[in-house]
Design an enzyme around this catalytic site. Structure first.
Site, PDB file in Angstrom:
ATOM      1  N   GLY A   1       0.881  -1.362   0.014  1.00 22.02           N
ATOM      2  CA  GLY A   1       0.063  -0.036  -0.091  1.00 22.02           C
ATOM      3  C   GLY A   1       0.913   1.280   0.071  1.00 22.02           C
TER       4      GLY A   1
ATOM      5  N   LEU B   1       4.941   1.124  -3.934  1.00 23.32           N
ATOM      6  CA  LEU B   1       6.050   0.633  -4.106  1.00 23.32           C
ATOM      7  C   LEU B   1       5.966  -0.730  -4.977  1.00 23.32           C
ATOM      8  CD1 LEU B   1       8.032   1.594  -0.846  1.00 23.32           C
ATOM      9  CD2 LEU B   1       8.096   2.920  -3.068  1.00 23.32           C
TER      10      LEU B   1
ATOM     11  N   ASP C   1       5.058  -1.578 -13.709  1.00 17.05           N
ATOM     12  CA  ASP C   1       5.529  -2.182 -12.357  1.00 17.05           C
ATOM     13  C   ASP C   1       6.028  -3.519 -12.702  1.00 17.05           C
ATOM     14  OD1 ASP C   1       4.645   0.344 -11.581  1.00 17.05           O
ATOM     15  OD2 ASP C   1       2.656  -0.761 -10.536  1.00 17.05           O
TER      16      ASP C   1
HETATM   17  C1  GLA Z   1       0.582   1.941 -10.930  1.00 21.57           C
HETATM   18  C2  GLA Z   1       0.175   0.925 -11.886  1.00 21.57           C
HETATM   19  C3  GLA Z   1       1.111   1.421 -13.253  1.00 21.57           C
HETATM   20  C4  GLA Z   1       1.098   2.764 -13.315  1.00 21.57           C
HETATM   21  C5  GLA Z   1       1.191   3.784 -12.341  1.00 21.57           C
HETATM   22  C6  GLA Z   1       1.172   5.072 -12.371  1.00 21.57           C
HETATM   23  O1  GLA Z   1       1.716   1.732 -10.291  1.00 21.57           O
HETATM   24  O2  GLA Z   1       0.415  -0.372 -11.546  1.00 21.57           O
HETATM   25  O3  GLA Z   1       0.836   0.475 -14.248  1.00 21.57           O
HETATM   26  O4  GLA Z   1       0.155   3.066 -14.194  1.00 21.57           O
HETATM   27  O5  GLA Z   1       0.219   3.219 -11.254  1.00 21.57           O
HETATM   28  O6  GLA Z   1       2.107   5.586 -13.441  1.00 21.57           O
END
Ligand code: GLA
Length: 377
Positions: A117, A120, A167
């Site tokens: 949360g 990260l 991510d």
């Molecule tokens: C989250 C999502 C990513 C991206 C970011 C914003 O981390 O998982 O795919 O969209 O928000 O940049």
């Protein structure tokens, strides 16, 4: 990990794997617009001790969970069947099998030092740790970018969160000492050296302790707004609009979509400027780009909150070269680029400002660019 695995599953694991969380330096809410991002992997990671099973059962245990083994037949995995944290690894098994990879059962014991949360990417780390372990257990031909796409599919389709691919790509593809310059349309990427310590700088992560949750609908609404704007402009994605075309595009859009588009266009340009600076070794110049990115997220995209704004303002006032919220927003973490000699002062100033405002004390740590998903034992 090995001992705990034996305690829970009564057998020796075949190995231990790890996949990191991330912070994004710049390029926020650009990934689902086919744009550019620039994340680094963190030393904090999800680890998994694992062994294959021949009876088609998937058994999952988390050291952070409530001391129960989730036991699922892999044949019966389907979206909506598994809830809670177990949905992420179960979703990866489902996505791998749906893509034709011959994955059977497994025992998986998870440990993690990625705060949840906190923006990260603990979810992507959980998915990618599962995927690398299964890749090796079942000898799958699964290059890192493909692994990331399947992890994203698990989150999109199985868990039901419409995240982009940043991510998972960061967790799968980052290398030590580098940021990942990723074109999310092509999935082409390049490692850009990122060792701020060599220039007397540190990248601080300030976890505001305001829990963010991508599943709460706001993220999906923003994504839908961006996609609607692209459709109204006749574009495949907002990536296809640049600063020169922005004024004319804004004239054609309903007023509520304008700021979203302005953020995405300016943010893509900030990523390209940041990469050019890092390539030249001009790290300090990155600071103002970070702060400008925050202003855009706060004023145009409207995903910041009082705590992230306060952390950014206080960090900059106390000597940071630049700072911004990182990740999806609505809480989570801030990154600040700080001269090493000012790092303590920045951390203290942010702590004091949070106390004065009555906010929960933030957690501040130094981020190093670490390696992506890998086998560790
Ligand atoms: C989250 C999502 C990513 C991206 C970011 C914003 O981390 O998982 O795919 O969209 O928000 O940049």
């Amino acid at each position: 990990m090995t001992e705990q695995f034996e305690r829970i599953f009564g057998a020796v694991p075949a190995g231990v794997w790890a996949a990191p969380g991330r912070v994004n330096l710049i390029g926020e809410h650009t990934d689902y617009n086919d744009g550019f991002v620039l994340p680094i992997a963190l030393p904090q990671a999800v680890s998994v001790a694992a062994r294959p099973r021949t009876d088609g059962r998937l058994r999952l245990y988390s050291a952070q969970g409530d001391d129960v083994v989730t036991d699922l037949p892999v044949d019966a995995l389907a979206p909506g069947v598994v809830t809670g944290w177990a949905g992420y690894p179960a979703g990866v098994v489902w996505a791998l099998r749906a893509a034709g990879h011959p994955v059977g059962g497994a025992d998986l014991y998870f440990g993690s030092d990625v705060p949840t949360g906190a923006g990260l990417s603990s979810s992507a780390a959980l998915e990618c740790a599962t995927a690398v372990a299964l890749r090796d257990l079942y000898r799958l031909d699964l290059p890192p970018a493909e692994l990331a796409l399947l992890a994203q599919r698990a989150e999109n389709r199985f868990v039901g969160v419409p995240c982009g691919v940043m991510d998972q790509m960061a967790s799968a593809c980052c290398t030590e000492g580098a940021a990942l310059f990723l074109d999310t349309r092509e999935l082409s990427h390049r490692q850009v050296p990122f060792r701020p310590a060599e220039q007397g700088l540190v990248l601080l992560v300030i976890d505001t302790r305001v829990k963010h949750d991508l599943g709460d609908g706001a993220y999906a609404a923003l994504r839908a707004g961006c996609e609607r704007a692209a459709a109204l402009l006749g574009l495949a994605a907002l990536r296809d609009l640049d600063a020169a075309g922005l004024p004319a595009a804004l004239d054609r859009l309903p007023t509520e979509l304008g700021p979203l588009v302005r953020h995405v266009v300016s943010e893509n340009e900030r990523v390209l400027r940041a990469v050019a600076l890092l390539d030249k070794g001009e790290f300090a110049e990155l600071g103002p780009i970070l702060t400008a990115g925050h202003a855009s997220l706060r004023d145009d995209f409207e995903v910041s909150c009082a705590e992230t704004d306060l952390a950014v303002e206080t960090a900059v006032a106390a000597g940071a070269l630049g700072a911004r919220m990182t990740g999806g927003g609505f809480g989570g973490s801030v990154v600040a680029l700080v001269p090493r000699e000012s790092a303590d002062a920045v951390a203290q100033a942010v702590g004091a400002a949070f106390a004065a405002a009555g906010h929960t004390a933030p957690v501040v740590f130094e981020a190093r660019a670490a390696a992506g998903a890998r086998r560790v034992v």
